[in-house]
Design a protein around this motif. Structure first.
Motif, mmCIF file in Angstrom:
data_model
loop_
_atom_site.group_PDB
_atom_site.id
_atom_site.type_symbol
_atom_site.label_atom_id
_atom_site.label_comp_id
_atom_site.label_asym_id
_atom_site.label_seq_id
_atom_site.Cartn_x
_atom_site.Cartn_y
_atom_site.Cartn_z
ATOM 1 N N LEU A 161 27.397 50.752 25.577
ATOM 2 C CA LEU A 161 27.265 50.702 27.032
ATOM 3 C C LEU A 161 27.261 52.120 27.607
ATOM 4 O O LEU A 161 26.414 52.477 28.432
ATOM 5 N N ILE B 44 38.262 49.496 45.326
ATOM 6 C CA ILE B 44 38.754 49.717 43.953
ATOM 7 C C ILE B 44 37.918 50.794 43.256
ATOM 8 O O ILE B 44 36.706 50.897 43.487
ATOM 9 N N ASP C 287 28.630 41.462 46.476
ATOM 10 C CA ASP C 287 29.549 41.865 45.414
ATOM 11 C C ASP C 287 30.779 42.456 46.079
ATOM 12 O O ASP C 287 30.650 43.177 47.076
ATOM 13 N N GLY C 288 31.969 42.161 45.522
ATOM 14 C CA GLY C 288 33.185 42.754 46.077
ATOM 15 C C GLY C 288 33.047 44.262 46.064
ATOM 16 O O GLY C 288 33.152 44.933 47.095
ATOM 17 N N MET C 289 32.784 44.827 44.883
ATOM 18 C CA MET C 289 32.586 46.272 44.767
ATOM 19 C C MET C 289 31.309 46.560 43.991
ATOM 20 O O MET C 289 30.350 47.077 44.505
ATOM 21 N N ILE D 90 25.072 40.272 30.409
ATOM 22 C CA ILE D 90 26.273 39.968 29.633
ATOM 23 C C ILE D 90 26.560 38.473 29.776
ATOM 24 O O ILE D 90 26.664 37.976 30.910
ATOM 25 N N LEU E 41 31.447 47.587 39.919
ATOM 26 C CA LEU E 41 31.983 48.703 39.140
ATOM 27 C C LEU E 41 30.915 49.350 38.261
ATOM 28 O O LEU E 41 31.002 50.535 37.953
ATOM 29 N N VAL E 42 29.903 48.565 37.879
ATOM 30 C CA VAL E 42 28.845 49.118 37.037
ATOM 31 C C VAL E 42 28.218 50.347 37.714
ATOM 32 O O VAL E 42 27.968 51.371 37.075
ATOM 33 N N TYR F 42 24.417 54.119 29.778
ATOM 34 C CA TYR F 42 24.706 54.765 31.068
ATOM 35 C C TYR F 42 24.289 56.234 31.020
ATOM 36 O O TYR F 42 23.718 56.777 31.948
ATOM 37 N N SER G 66 26.868 40.840 24.741
ATOM 38 C CA SER G 66 27.932 41.705 25.213
ATOM 39 C C SER G 66 27.868 43.020 24.434
ATOM 40 O O SER G 66 27.860 43.004 23.214
ATOM 41 N N LEU G 67 27.781 44.132 25.134
ATOM 42 C CA LEU G 67 27.682 45.421 24.443
ATOM 43 C C LEU G 67 29.064 45.974 24.136
ATOM 44 O O LEU G 67 29.999 45.784 24.904
ATOM 45 N N LYS H 74 24.238 38.218 41.195
ATOM 46 C CA LYS H 74 23.848 39.573 40.809
ATOM 47 C C LYS H 74 22.384 39.914 41.101
ATOM 48 O O LYS H 74 21.956 41.049 40.886
ATOM 49 N N HIS I 8 39.508 40.750 44.984
ATOM 50 C CA HIS I 8 38.490 41.560 44.310
ATOM 51 C C HIS I 8 37.076 41.177 44.738
ATOM 52 O O HIS I 8 36.146 41.941 44.509
ATOM 53 N N ILE I 9 36.911 39.991 45.287
ATOM 54 C CA ILE I 9 35.562 39.541 45.674
ATOM 55 C C ILE I 9 35.444 39.626 47.210
ATOM 56 O O ILE I 9 36.441 39.879 47.889
ATOM 57 N N TRP J 168 34.252 30.904 44.476
ATOM 58 C CA TRP J 168 33.288 31.952 44.066
ATOM 59 C C TRP J 168 31.968 31.841 44.846
ATOM 60 O O TRP J 168 31.560 32.803 45.498
ATOM 61 N N GLN K 234 38.211 44.870 49.619
ATOM 62 C CA GLN K 234 37.377 45.930 49.058
ATOM 63 C C GLN K 234 36.676 46.755 50.133
ATOM 64 O O GLN K 234 36.418 47.938 49.944
HETATM 65 P P1 ADQ Z 1 32.665 41.521 38.158
HETATM 66 O O1 ADQ Z 1 31.954 40.468 38.900
HETATM 67 O O2 ADQ Z 1 32.932 41.263 36.748
HETATM 68 O O3 ADQ Z 1 34.057 41.924 38.870
HETATM 69 P P2 ADQ Z 1 31.649 44.363 38.190
HETATM 70 O O4 ADQ Z 1 32.405 45.047 39.257
HETATM 71 O O5 ADQ Z 1 30.229 44.797 38.123
HETATM 72 O O6 ADQ Z 1 31.640 42.794 38.330
HETATM 73 O O7 ADQ Z 1 32.322 44.669 36.806
HETATM 74 C C1 ADQ Z 1 31.763 44.295 35.565
HETATM 75 C C2 ADQ Z 1 32.591 44.962 34.513
HETATM 76 O O8 ADQ Z 1 32.240 44.454 33.227
HETATM 77 C C3 ADQ Z 1 32.361 46.475 34.450
HETATM 78 O O9 ADQ Z 1 33.600 47.118 34.443
HETATM 79 C C4 ADQ Z 1 31.637 46.670 33.130
HETATM 80 O O10 ADQ Z 1 31.904 47.882 32.467
HETATM 81 C C5 ADQ Z 1 32.178 45.530 32.326
HETATM 82 N N1 ADQ Z 1 31.278 45.277 31.200
HETATM 83 C C6 ADQ Z 1 30.053 45.703 31.034
HETATM 84 N N2 ADQ Z 1 29.584 45.331 29.840
HETATM 85 C C7 ADQ Z 1 30.530 44.649 29.265
HETATM 86 C C8 ADQ Z 1 30.646 44.001 28.030
HETATM 87 N N3 ADQ Z 1 29.680 43.971 27.180
HETATM 88 N N4 ADQ Z 1 31.781 43.378 27.781
HETATM 89 C C9 ADQ Z 1 32.789 43.379 28.642
HETATM 90 N N5 ADQ Z 1 32.741 43.985 29.822
HETATM 91 C C10 ADQ Z 1 31.626 44.604 30.129
HETATM 92 C C11 ADQ Z 1 34.831 41.493 40.020
HETATM 93 C C12 ADQ Z 1 34.087 41.465 41.341
HETATM 94 C C13 ADQ Z 1 33.459 42.825 41.590
HETATM 95 C C14 ADQ Z 1 34.537 43.890 41.584
HETATM 96 C C15 ADQ Z 1 35.398 43.786 40.349
HETATM 97 C C16 ADQ Z 1 36.608 44.717 40.433
HETATM 98 O O11 ADQ Z 1 33.076 40.462 41.296
HETATM 99 O O12 ADQ Z 1 32.756 42.832 42.824
HETATM 100 O O13 ADQ Z 1 33.900 45.171 41.594
HETATM 101 O O14 ADQ Z 1 35.880 42.467 40.182
HETATM 102 O O15 ADQ Z 1 37.356 44.520 41.586
#
Ligand code: ADQ
Length: 499
Positions: A368, A248, A385-387, A321, A389-390, A372, A362-363, A291, A170-171, A101, A201
């Motif tokens: 959440l 992704i 960051d890999g992607m 979180i 998703l937030v 948004y 954790s929301l 982050k 994913h990363i 990581w 990615q």
């Molecule tokens: P993460 O490092 O976890 O993922 P990210 O892509 O930002 O990072 O995803 C976070 C996820 O957590 C989002 O889908 C979000 O909705 C979810 N989340 C938010 N609040 C939450 C909560 N309270 N409880 C549970 N989940 C919550 C890894 C890689 C990224 C890559 C993703 C997907 O580090 O770079 O984008 O995989 O490939």
């Protein structure tokens, strides 16, 4: 996918979480984009998900039965790989989370290259391969996910030679100078080269991987790139590995549908009522040093100092979180964030205004989505960051299309969204403050235009698109089936398009 092809998904975690209640086991279905996207494919085609059930307790008959009972909920088979406490510590805690990581996110100084962790990582990858081999049928297609299982194909090939095997990381994949630091660099690359397809990615990651193979394995492998795809030829075995880029996506329609629900709309309205006449700048991040949360706070402080007229007109809502890893430096990071929040609020608060609202919890999904939906700006500031998703989820949930996405140029998402997000360098506090100011001042027509384009893009390349493209490329292995993806270098493109 050919009709007879069964899909075998392998990831560190099963898509169910097993929790012990007093005298029984309870399975809670996993959520998240990957499960949402793959579940219908697994149900349609038939398939199996292989993974660790998340507990280190011995695999008693009752635990196995509870996992099998969960199959009634998931609609596809589950094959558990059990780990004991020591294996969890070294394979997951140390090798994946304290070596791969940090190194893959360019934090080499945080790596602890403990030699004993390698043996356990190898053994656990071999066990994943053993469980998978035992259930394989001749037409099955195996799709392995993420950095926990870089060596799995190497072991599986020894048991099941010709089976089609693909991998998605994913990363990010690190640049060659960083990758070279790994004591097991050659073994890890050779492990990846046992897959028929390796997906990344972003172009950045594919490029780094190709350079690493060229630098370290040139004696046996020949590397050739055409557009967004690299083909690596194994001269000894006359085999080829394809490396392609598959950014992704998210379940866009699912986010839009859930955000449109009356309960979310009401919550969103209620949240904003606390911030009248104010723009909300939202941050949602897992507690993780990649982050860039402290720098984001520093930039916000810089903006408040430089433009005193912002007082009372903006609120930063930072949601952190709790992290999955209980490590000392995560505690330290938490303290650093909380100190900064305290300093900023101490310096600027007024009776009618607190500049930072900080939540460490954790929301729930509804809450959440309400954040948004209601926030005028989302800021994601990862150092890498890999992607991210937030960033995509925020855009999907901005039903009114009046928000602004402020995004680090080192997020994988920047390659896809750079034309319509406002990008910044997360190491440049002044530049980030200026980006915040620019977002706050962006006139409504521009906000709308940008957000509409962002949403179109995220909708088109959603998580179902991602699964289809990956499977198509993996099964056909023709260059024409690989997505062609923008090459993106931080600092170059957005200057040309934005100014
Ligand atoms: P993460 O490092 O976890 O993922 P990210 O892509 O930002 O990072 O995803 C976070 C996820 O957590 C989002 O889908 C979000 O909705 C979810 N989340 C938010 N609040 C939450 C909560 N309270 N409880 C549970 N989940 C919550 C890894 C890689 C990224 C890559 C993703 C997907 O580090 O770079 O984008 O995989 O490939």
């Amino acid at each position: 996918m050919k009709d007879t092809t069964r899909l075998i998904i392998v990831s560190n975690r099963l898509p169910v979480v097993m929790e012990r209640t007093q005298d029984a086991w309870r399975a809670t279905p996993g959520s998240g984009g990957l499960v949402t996207a793959l579940a219908p494919v697994l149900r349609d085609r038939g398939g199996v998900w292989v993974g660790w059930p998340g507990t280190v307790e011995p695999p008693t008959a009752r635990l196995r039965e509870s996992i099998q009972a969960a199959v009634r909920e998931t609609g596809y088979d589950l094959a558990p790989v059990f780990l004991d406490r020591r294996e969890k510590r070294y394979y997951y805690g140390v090798f994946a989370n304290e070596i791969l990581w940090p190194l893959f996110h360019d934090f080499a100084s945080r790596c602890s290259f403990a030699p004993e962790a390698w043996d356990v990582y190898e053994a656990v990858n071999a066990r994943f391969a053993g469980v998978t081999a035992a259930l394989l049928q001749p037409n099955d297609f195996v799709w392995v996910h993420d950095y926990h299982l870089l060596r799995m194909a190497w072991h599986l090939r020894r048991e099941r030679g010709g089976q089609p095997l693909a991998f998605f990381l994913h990363i990010p994949f690190p640049p060659v100078d960083l990758f070279l630091k790994l004591p097991w660099r050659r073994q890890l690359l050779e492990g990846l080269l046992e897959y028929d397809l390796v997906g990344f990615q972003a172009q950045r990651d594919r490029r780094h991987f190709a350079r690493c193979v060229h630098a370290l394995c040139n004696d046996r492998y020949r590397v050739q790139t055409s557009g967004s795809t690299t083909v690596i030829e194994d001269r000894e075995l006359d085999r080829r590995t394809f490396a392609g880029v598959f950014p992704i996506g998210i379940d866009y329609d699912g986010f839009v549908r859930d955000t449109a629900a009356a309960s979310v709309a009401q919550r969103a309205w209620y949240l904003h009522e606390h911030y009248p006449e104010r723009q909300i700048v939202l941050g949602v991040d897992r507690l993780d040093y990649t982050k860039g949360i402290p720098e984001k706070l520093e930039a916000y402080r810089h903006a408040l100092r430089r433009w005193p007229e912002l007082a009372g007109k903006v609120t930063l809502v930072q949601i952190v979180i709790p992290s999955r890893w209980e490590l000392a430096h995560y505690e330290q990071l938490k303290r650093q964030i909380e100190r900064l929040v305290g300093e900023i609020n101490g310096e600027f608060s007024r009776p009618d205004w607190v500049p930072v609202h900080y939540h460490y919890r954790s929301l729930g999904r509804e809450e959440l989505l309400a954040y948004y939906r209601t926030a005028e700006i989302l800021i994601a500031a990862p150092w890498k960051d890999g992607m991210n998703l937030v960033a995509k989820e925020y855009c999907a949930c901005d039903l009114e299309e009046r928000g602004v996405l402020l995004l680090s140029e080192f997020a994988g998402a920047a390659a896809q969204l750079h034309r319509h997000a406002i990008l910044f360098n997360p190491h440049d506090i002044v530049g980030m403050a200026e980006a915040i100011r620019r977002a706050l001042d962006l006139p409504e027509p521009q906000r709308r235009q940008r957000m509409r384009r962002l949403r179109q893009n995220i909708h088109k390349q959603d998580v179902f698109w991602w699964v289809d493209r990956f499977l198509q490329a993996a099964l056909q292995r023709r260059l024409a089936d690989f997505p062609v993806v923008d090459d993106f270098y931080p600092g170059a493109r957005e200057l040309a398009t934005e100014r």
